[in-house]
Design an enzyme around this catalytic site. Sequence first.
Site, PDB file in Angstrom:
ATOM      1  N   ASP A  83       0.868  -1.192   0.000  1.00  0.00           N
ATOM      2  CA  ASP A  83       0.000   0.000   0.000  1.00  0.00           C
ATOM      3  C   ASP A  83       0.900   1.235   0.000  1.00  0.00           C
ATOM      4  O   ASP A  83       2.091   1.163   0.306  1.00  0.00           O
ATOM      5  CB  ASP A  83      -0.914   0.006   1.239  1.00  0.00           C
ATOM      6  CG  ASP A  83      -1.857   1.211   1.237  1.00  0.00           C
ATOM      7  OD1 ASP A  83      -2.487   1.481   0.204  1.00  0.00           O
ATOM      8  OD2 ASP A  83      -1.952   1.900   2.270  1.00  0.00           O
ATOM      9  N   SER A  84       0.266   2.383  -0.286  1.00  0.00           N
ATOM     10  CA  SER A  84       1.023   3.630  -0.255  1.00  0.00           C
ATOM     11  C   SER A  84       1.402   4.023   1.182  1.00  0.00           C
ATOM     12  O   SER A  84       2.285   4.844   1.369  1.00  0.00           O
ATOM     13  CB  SER A  84       0.174   4.749  -0.856  1.00  0.00           C
ATOM     14  OG  SER A  84      -0.982   4.922  -0.060  1.00  0.00           O
ATOM     15  N   GLU A 111      -3.192   9.290   7.686  1.00  0.00           N
ATOM     16  CA  GLU A 111      -1.720   9.269   7.704  1.00  0.00           C
ATOM     17  C   GLU A 111      -1.163  10.216   8.777  1.00  0.00           C
ATOM     18  O   GLU A 111      -0.078  10.002   9.305  1.00  0.00           O
ATOM     19  CB  GLU A 111      -1.160   9.652   6.324  1.00  0.00           C
ATOM     20  CG  GLU A 111      -1.394   8.597   5.242  1.00  0.00           C
ATOM     21  CD  GLU A 111      -0.562   7.321   5.410  1.00  0.00           C
ATOM     22  OE1 GLU A 111       0.616   7.415   5.785  1.00  0.00           O
ATOM     23  OE2 GLU A 111      -1.113   6.230   5.179  1.00  0.00           O
ATOM     24  N   CYS A 115      -4.385  -1.661  -1.960  1.00  0.00           N
ATOM     25  CA  CYS A 115      -4.494  -0.237  -2.262  1.00  0.00           C
ATOM     26  C   CYS A 115      -5.388  -0.107  -3.497  1.00  0.00           C
ATOM     27  O   CYS A 115      -5.073  -0.675  -4.550  1.00  0.00           O
ATOM     28  CB  CYS A 115      -3.093   0.301  -2.555  1.00  0.00           C
ATOM     29  SG  CYS A 115      -3.079   2.011  -3.112  1.00  0.00           S
ATOM     30  N   ASN A 116      -6.500   0.613  -3.334  1.00  0.00           N
ATOM     31  CA  ASN A 116      -7.419   0.771  -4.471  1.00  0.00           C
ATOM     32  C   ASN A 116      -6.804   1.618  -5.570  1.00  0.00           C
ATOM     33  O   ASN A 116      -7.018   1.378  -6.755  1.00  0.00           O
ATOM     34  CB  ASN A 116      -8.718   1.428  -4.002  1.00  0.00           C
ATOM     35  CG  ASN A 116      -9.551   0.487  -3.156  1.00  0.00           C
ATOM     36  OD1 ASN A 116     -10.431  -0.179  -3.647  1.00  0.00           O
ATOM     37  ND2 ASN A 116      -9.250   0.408  -1.879  1.00  0.00           N
ATOM     38  N   HIS A 174      -7.609   2.849   3.434  1.00  0.00           N
ATOM     39  CA  HIS A 174      -7.453   3.671   4.636  1.00  0.00           C
ATOM     40  C   HIS A 174      -8.788   3.892   5.356  1.00  0.00           C
ATOM     41  O   HIS A 174      -8.813   4.159   6.549  1.00  0.00           O
ATOM     42  CB  HIS A 174      -6.912   5.064   4.277  1.00  0.00           C
ATOM     43  CG  HIS A 174      -5.443   5.109   3.999  1.00  0.00           C
ATOM     44  ND1 HIS A 174      -4.870   4.505   2.912  1.00  0.00           N
ATOM     45  CD2 HIS A 174      -4.428   5.721   4.665  1.00  0.00           C
ATOM     46  CE1 HIS A 174      -3.564   4.746   2.912  1.00  0.00           C
ATOM     47  NE2 HIS A 174      -3.269   5.479   3.969  1.00  0.00           N
ATOM     48  N   CYS A 200     -11.172   2.613  -0.573  1.00  0.00           N
ATOM     49  CA  CYS A 200      -9.803   2.992  -0.207  1.00  0.00           C
ATOM     50  C   CYS A 200      -9.509   2.274   1.092  1.00  0.00           C
ATOM     51  O   CYS A 200     -10.312   2.326   2.031  1.00  0.00           O
ATOM     52  CB  CYS A 200      -9.695   4.507  -0.007  1.00  0.00           C
ATOM     53  SG  CYS A 200      -8.092   5.002   0.660  1.00  0.00           S
ATOM     54  N   GLY A 208      -3.222   8.869  -4.065  1.00  0.00           N
ATOM     55  CA  GLY A 208      -4.549   9.187  -4.609  1.00  0.00           C
ATOM     56  C   GLY A 208      -4.627  10.432  -5.465  1.00  0.00           C
ATOM     57  O   GLY A 208      -5.518  10.554  -6.299  1.00  0.00           O
TER      58      GLY A 208
HETATM   59  N1  DGL Z   1      -4.947   3.108   0.627  1.00  0.00           N
HETATM   60  C1  DGL Z   1      -4.960   3.506  -0.702  1.00  0.00           C
HETATM   61  C2  DGL Z   1      -6.169   3.188  -1.472  1.00  0.00           C
HETATM   62  O1  DGL Z   1      -6.790   2.180  -1.153  1.00  0.00           O
HETATM   63  C3  DGL Z   1      -4.130   4.674  -1.116  1.00  0.00           C
HETATM   64  C4  DGL Z   1      -4.520   5.994  -0.669  1.00  0.00           C
HETATM   65  C5  DGL Z   1      -3.554   7.054  -1.110  1.00  0.00           C
HETATM   66  O2  DGL Z   1      -2.349   6.839  -1.032  1.00  0.00           O
HETATM   67  O3  DGL Z   1      -4.012   8.102  -1.545  1.00  0.00           O
HETATM   68  O4  DGL Z   1      -6.542   3.848  -2.397  1.00  0.00           O
END
Ligand code: DGL
Length: 274
Positions: free
Chosen positions: A9-10, A159, A72-73, A195, A193, A42
Amino acid sequence: MNTPIGVFDSGYGGLTVLKEMVKVMPDYDFLYLGDNARTPYGTRSFNVVYEYSLQAVKYLFKQHCPLIIFACNTASAKALRNIQQLDLPTIAPDRRVLGVIRPSVEKAAEMTENGHVGVLGTVGTIISESYPIELKKWSDQRVISTVQEACPMWVPIVENNEIDSEGAEFFIKRNIENIFQKDKDLDTLILGCTHYPLLLKIINKYIPEHVEILDQGQIVSEKLSEYLQKHSELEKRISRNANIEFQTTESAETFEEKAALFMGQQLKAETIHL
Ligand code: DGL
């Protein structure tokens, strides 16, 4: 030698998926990689998300992962198809990279009773239109309407550990009101997402009771377990010592502190460079 499942993931969001995977498949080895130094993804362009995600894939393959899950989406929406179709055949034809969108879409199509599905996600995921496109493809015409809402503030809230702040409440309320204005008949909501489950306490306050929220971590874990049962040649290559490693492209100490909150247990992390 450990040959774990790579989970990428990011940042911290993928931990919501990892946590469920460990519950469903407790004896497998996992290597979690958070690209915290470059989060969020994102708001980044297609090319940048693709480049960063491919770097992560190459790195995780070097760590002997036979299988990688994009938890991570944004990476699943913007990079996965290219990596599967253009890169894997040359860099590692015998390994696999899977994402979170397809299993979520299949489940949402089953869940909705009236065919009205809402998707909350990052700007990148929403602009990619991946969810509406895939829902159309996989729902057998059960989904008649998909509305989307980009929530650019939600990942920075997580974050930066602002989950319990007034600011979090303000932005979450606003985005949820917006999506219900787009379609007041929604009966199923995809948190698109990884997160976002960390914000569920507030999200639930603003969602009508009859609306079902899809639990992406749980769905992805169950589908992965089924996938591995069907692909035994791949499954056999994953080591099973119940070992979980955590790596980050940012400070290991900060990661340990924050990730412990999300995972509900103390952990050790290592800083790596992509
Ligand atoms: N957790 C991520 C997602 O599912 C990435 C969110 C991001 O880095 O902006 O999209």
